[in-house]
Design an enzyme around this catalytic site. Structure first.
Site, PDB file in Angstrom:
ATOM      1  CG  HIS A  74      -0.312   1.919  -9.489  1.00 61.61           C
ATOM      2  ND1 HIS A  74      -0.239   1.591  -7.961  1.00 61.61           N
ATOM      3  CD2 HIS A  74      -1.396   2.671  -9.594  1.00 61.61           C
ATOM      4  CE1 HIS A  74      -1.814   2.100  -7.714  1.00 61.61           C
ATOM      5  NE2 HIS A  74      -2.307   2.565  -8.549  1.00 61.61           N
ATOM      6  CG  LEU A 128       9.393 -17.508  -3.680  1.00 63.63           C
ATOM      7  CD1 LEU A 128       9.109 -17.491  -2.362  1.00 63.63           C
ATOM      8  CD2 LEU A 128       9.956 -16.012  -4.475  1.00 63.63           C
ATOM      9  CD1 TRP A 159     -12.666  -6.040  -9.620  1.00 64.69           C
ATOM     10  CD2 TRP A 159     -11.929  -5.058 -11.753  1.00 64.69           C
ATOM     11  NE1 TRP A 159     -11.789  -6.817 -10.429  1.00 64.69           N
ATOM     12  CE2 TRP A 159     -11.491  -6.452 -11.470  1.00 64.69           C
ATOM     13  CE3 TRP A 159     -11.764  -4.343 -12.631  1.00 64.69           C
ATOM     14  CZ2 TRP A 159     -10.752  -7.129 -12.542  1.00 64.69           C
ATOM     15  CZ3 TRP A 159     -11.125  -4.757 -13.882  1.00 64.69           C
ATOM     16  CH2 TRP A 159     -10.546  -6.227 -13.654  1.00 64.69           C
ATOM     17  N   GLY A 201      -0.232   5.368  -4.186  1.00 60.42           N
ATOM     18  CA  GLY A 201      -0.622   6.580  -4.858  1.00 60.42           C
ATOM     19  C   GLY A 201      -0.046   7.908  -4.083  1.00 60.42           C
ATOM     20  CG  ASP A 242      -2.168   0.848   1.163  1.00 62.25           C
ATOM     21  OD1 ASP A 242      -2.318   1.562  -0.002  1.00 62.25           O
ATOM     22  OD2 ASP A 242      -2.697   1.173   2.113  1.00 62.25           O
TER      23      ASP A 242
HETATM   24  C1  FPP Z   1      -2.043  -0.140  -3.253  1.00 64.85           C
HETATM   25  O1  FPP Z   1      -1.580   1.316  -3.333  1.00 64.85           O
HETATM   26  C2  FPP Z   1      -1.464  -0.431  -4.264  1.00 64.85           C
HETATM   27  C3  FPP Z   1      -2.195  -1.262  -5.510  1.00 64.85           C
HETATM   28  C4  FPP Z   1      -3.584  -1.093  -5.779  1.00 64.85           C
HETATM   29  C5  FPP Z   1      -1.425  -1.737  -6.489  1.00 64.85           C
HETATM   30  C6  FPP Z   1      -0.273  -2.632  -6.471  1.00 64.85           C
HETATM   31  C7  FPP Z   1       0.572  -2.855  -7.398  1.00 64.85           C
HETATM   32  C8  FPP Z   1       1.941  -2.864  -7.630  1.00 64.85           C
HETATM   33  C9  FPP Z   1       2.863  -2.417  -6.531  1.00 64.85           C
HETATM   34  C10 FPP Z   1       2.460  -2.641  -8.837  1.00 64.85           C
HETATM   35  C11 FPP Z   1       3.436  -3.948  -9.118  1.00 64.85           C
HETATM   36  C12 FPP Z   1       2.962  -5.121  -8.970  1.00 64.85           C
HETATM   37  C13 FPP Z   1       3.208  -6.496  -9.530  1.00 64.85           C
HETATM   38  C14 FPP Z   1       2.715  -7.682  -9.072  1.00 64.85           C
HETATM   39  C15 FPP Z   1       3.777  -6.158 -10.888  1.00 64.85           C
HETATM   40  P1  FPP Z   1      -2.507   2.523  -3.473  1.00 64.85           P
HETATM   41  O2  FPP Z   1      -2.623   3.167  -4.587  1.00 64.85           O
HETATM   42  O3  FPP Z   1      -3.889   2.176  -2.660  1.00 64.85           O
HETATM   43  O4  FPP Z   1      -1.631   3.715  -2.396  1.00 64.85           O
HETATM   44  P2  FPP Z   1      -2.461   4.999  -1.860  1.00 64.85           P
HETATM   45  O5  FPP Z   1      -3.066   4.312  -0.304  1.00 64.85           O
HETATM   46  O6  FPP Z   1      -1.446   5.738  -1.360  1.00 64.85           O
HETATM   47  O7  FPP Z   1      -3.657   5.442  -2.485  1.00 64.85           O
END
Ligand code: FPP
Length: 246
Positions: free
Chosen positions: A31, A125, A63, A17, A14
């Protein structure tokens, strides 16, 4: 009963963003910056001989995010998978996906299936990527599968115990996570592996996912090593069990 290293680590990645916004960028940039720590945790798990890693990449609730963010995440998954799969295979990583695939786009589904196929025999793994995954839905699907077996007289209600139920879940053949890590400062499970996390040690850090580096992962492992896991036993019972084992 206490082990210095977890056998299975589960991570909620997390803070992408917020990381991007703090730099004046778009959420999608965050991301993209989140791919490098994914690579790092995989490498560190292989280096430490941690057998299983499960990453929450996209929840069933994600989604609901703006369409352009969802689209950019989906493109990032395809791109990363296609770019990394050979290296993952070379390192002996078995890649699998958990979650509901129906709504994913065809190219992503094809990349997922071929990654699973290519790496199926690897044993160093076991990497599970949760994509369009929700813990409650996982439980409901397991219940439905088992109910069908009862309907078909392949299973009786009396035979339905915890191991049987656990085996019907998405991670049915993987041991429960020993360590759960969530970056980004929130202290929630957010519908991740609800059943499997029953006895897992929880570790929360304020660090945003793109800033989660090898020393930060090491700090989580050290936190885990310092915990005494009791599984409902008393401290005295554990001491006796440890003395018996050594
Ligand atoms: C949550 O952060 C993160 C996600 C919804 C996406 C996770 C994806 C990655 C780390 C990209 C790479 C992954 C792979 C498997 C290749 P958020 O957007 O909710 O952050 P925020 O809380 O700051 O808004």
């Amino acid at each position: 009963m206490s082990s210095p290293l977890p056998r299975h680590v589960a991570i909620v990645m997390d803070g992408n963003g917020r990381w991007a916004r703090a730099r004046g960028g778009m959420r999608a940039d965050g991301h993209r910056a989140g791919v490098s720590p994914v690579r790092m945790v995989i490498e560190e798990c292989v280096r430490h001989a941690i057998g299983a890693l499960t990453l929450f990449a996209f929840s069933s609730e994600n989604w609901r995010r703006p369409r352009d963010e969802v689209m950019s995440l989906m493109s990032l998954f395809v791109e990363s998978l296609e770019a990394e799969i050979e290296e993952l295979h070379r390192r002996g990583v078995r890649v699998r996906f958990i979650g509901e695939r129906e709504e994913l786009d065809a190219r992503l589904k094809a990349s997922m299936a071929s990654s699973e196929q290519i790496t199926a025999a690897n044993t160093r793994l076991s990497l599970q990527i949760a994509l369009s995954y929700g813990g409650r839905s996982d439980i409901v699907h397991a219940a439905r599968r088992l109910a069908l077996q009862v309907e078909r007289h392949q299973l009786s209600a009396a035979q339905l115990d915890e191991p049987t139920f656990g085996a019907a879940l998405a991670l049915g053949d993987v041991c429960d996570p020993d360590l759960f890590i969530r970056t980004g400062g929130e202290q929630r499970i957010s519908n991740f592996l609800l059943w499997n996390l029953a006895y897992t040690e929880l570790y929360f850090t304020d660090r945003l996912w793109p800033d989660f580096d090898a020393p930060a992962f090491e700090a989580a492992l050290q936190h885990y090593a310092a915990r005494q896991r009791r599984f409902g036993l008393s401290a005295e019972q554990l001491q006796a069990a440890d003395a018996g084992a050594s």
